[in-house]
Design a protein around this motif. Structure first.
Motif, PDB file in Angstrom:
ATOM      1  N   GLY A 138       0.819  -1.197   0.000  1.00 56.15           N
ATOM      2  CA  GLY A 138       0.000   0.000   0.000  1.00 56.15           C
ATOM      3  C   GLY A 138       0.854   1.249   0.000  1.00 56.15           C
ATOM      4  O   GLY A 138       1.845   1.331   0.724  1.00 56.15           O
TER       5      GLY A 138
ATOM      6  N   PRO B 132      -4.635   6.883  -1.964  1.00 58.82           N
ATOM      7  CA  PRO B 132      -4.098   5.611  -1.488  1.00 58.82           C
ATOM      8  C   PRO B 132      -4.306   4.522  -2.538  1.00 58.82           C
ATOM      9  O   PRO B 132      -5.380   4.447  -3.153  1.00 58.82           O
ATOM     10  CB  PRO B 132      -4.887   5.331  -0.209  1.00 58.82           C
ATOM     11  CG  PRO B 132      -6.038   6.257  -0.203  1.00 58.82           C
ATOM     12  CD  PRO B 132      -5.760   7.362  -1.164  1.00 58.82           C
TER      13      PRO B 132
ATOM     14  N   TRP C 161     -10.285  -3.204  -2.078  1.00 59.86           N
ATOM     15  CA  TRP C 161      -9.836  -3.326  -0.693  1.00 59.86           C
ATOM     16  C   TRP C 161     -10.725  -2.449   0.176  1.00 59.86           C
ATOM     17  O   TRP C 161     -11.341  -1.500  -0.295  1.00 59.86           O
ATOM     18  CB  TRP C 161      -8.359  -2.969  -0.549  1.00 59.86           C
ATOM     19  CG  TRP C 161      -7.940  -1.667  -1.165  1.00 59.86           C
ATOM     20  CD1 TRP C 161      -7.632  -1.433  -2.476  1.00 59.86           C
ATOM     21  CD2 TRP C 161      -7.772  -0.408  -0.500  1.00 59.86           C
ATOM     22  NE1 TRP C 161      -7.297  -0.111  -2.659  1.00 59.86           N
ATOM     23  CE2 TRP C 161      -7.373   0.539  -1.463  1.00 59.86           C
ATOM     24  CE3 TRP C 161      -7.932   0.000   0.826  1.00 59.86           C
ATOM     25  CZ2 TRP C 161      -7.124   1.867  -1.139  1.00 59.86           C
ATOM     26  CZ3 TRP C 161      -7.682   1.333   1.140  1.00 59.86           C
ATOM     27  CH2 TRP C 161      -7.280   2.238   0.148  1.00 59.86           C
TER      28      TRP C 161
ATOM     29  N   ALA D 277      -1.679   2.019   2.895  1.00 61.05           N
ATOM     30  CA  ALA D 277      -1.859   3.048   1.870  1.00 61.05           C
ATOM     31  C   ALA D 277      -2.552   4.278   2.442  1.00 61.05           C
ATOM     32  O   ALA D 277      -2.168   5.416   2.163  1.00 61.05           O
ATOM     33  CB  ALA D 277      -2.678   2.481   0.702  1.00 61.05           C
TER      34      ALA D 277
ATOM     35  N   VAL E 161      -3.355   0.266  -3.647  1.00 59.46           N
ATOM     36  CA  VAL E 161      -2.880  -1.057  -3.253  1.00 59.46           C
ATOM     37  C   VAL E 161      -2.462  -1.791  -4.521  1.00 59.46           C
ATOM     38  O   VAL E 161      -3.230  -1.854  -5.492  1.00 59.46           O
ATOM     39  CB  VAL E 161      -3.963  -1.855  -2.502  1.00 59.46           C
ATOM     40  CG1 VAL E 161      -3.500  -3.283  -2.242  1.00 59.46           C
ATOM     41  CG2 VAL E 161      -4.311  -1.160  -1.187  1.00 59.46           C
TER      42      VAL E 161
ATOM     43  N   ALA F  45      -2.634  -3.963   3.412  1.00 59.35           N
ATOM     44  CA  ALA F  45      -1.959  -3.042   2.490  1.00 59.35           C
ATOM     45  C   ALA F  45      -2.784  -1.778   2.314  1.00 59.35           C
ATOM     46  O   ALA F  45      -2.241  -0.674   2.186  1.00 59.35           O
ATOM     47  CB  ALA F  45      -1.710  -3.718   1.149  1.00 59.35           C
ATOM     48  N   GLY F  46      -4.117  -1.930   2.332  1.00 58.63           N
ATOM     49  CA  GLY F  46      -4.992  -0.753   2.240  1.00 58.63           C
ATOM     50  C   GLY F  46      -4.811   0.182   3.415  1.00 58.63           C
ATOM     51  O   GLY F  46      -4.752   1.402   3.249  1.00 58.63           O
TER      52      GLY F  46
END
Length: 136
Positions: A13, A63, A108, A54, A65, A50-51
Motif C-alpha cells: 500500500g 491511497p 480493498w 496506503a 494497493v 496493504a490498504g
C-alpha cells in the motif's frame, strides 16, 4: 534457499501512482518516523492490511494497493511479528530486494474518516508517547 514463508499473493500500500513492472525499493523515509530512511521495503499477504498502509502513507496522492512479487529474499517483518504479535498473524514481510508491481487492486476495504483518524491518533500515541521503535 530460504524457507517459503508465504505463498501470497502479496500486496503493498502506498500513495505512489505506479504501473505494472515498476519496482518498489528500499531507501525511502518511513511513513511513521520521517527521520528514518528504511533499509527494507514492506509488504503483506493481506489486501486490507496493504490498504491500511496506503491510507496511512505519507504524501498527498490517492491511497493505492498493488499486487507485488518479491524479486529476492524476504523475511517476516520484525516490527509486528513476535515483538507485537506472536507468530505472523498480519502476514507482514520485508525485503532489501525490490518488489515488482504486477497490478493495482481496487477492491480493498477503505477506512471511514473516523477510523482513519483513530488510526492516526493511535500511531501518534505509539510513536510519541510510547516511543515505538522501528526495527530497520
Amino acid at each position: 534457499m530460504s524457507e517459503v514463508l508465504d505463498e501470497g499473493p502479496f500486496f503493498h500500500g502506498t500513495k505512489a501512482d505506479l504501473g505494472p513492472g515498476a519496482l518498489l525499493t528500499a531507501g525511502f523515509r518511513s511513513n511513521y518516523r520521517p527521520e528514518v530512511v528504511m533499509n527494507h521495503i514492506y509488504f503483506t499477504a493481506l489486501r486490507d492490511g496493504a490498504g491500511l498502509a496506503a491510507e496511512l502513507a505519507a504524501g498527498d496522492g490517492a491511497p493505492r494497493v498493488y499486487v507485488v512479487e518479491p524479486t529476492g529474499f524476504f523475511e517476516n517483518d520484525p516490527n509486528v511479528t513476535d515483538k507485537k504479535f506472536p507468530g505472523n498473524p498480519t502476514r507482514s514481510y520485508r525485503s532489501k530486494e525490490p518488489l515488482r508491481i504486477v497490478d493495482e487492486v481496487t477492491d480493498w476495504k477503505r477506512l471511514s474518516p473516523a477510523q482513519l483518524q483513530a488510526w492516526r491518533e493511535r500511531l501518534a500515541t505509539i510513536l510519541h508517547v510510547e516511543r515505538g521503535e522501528i526495527i530497520n
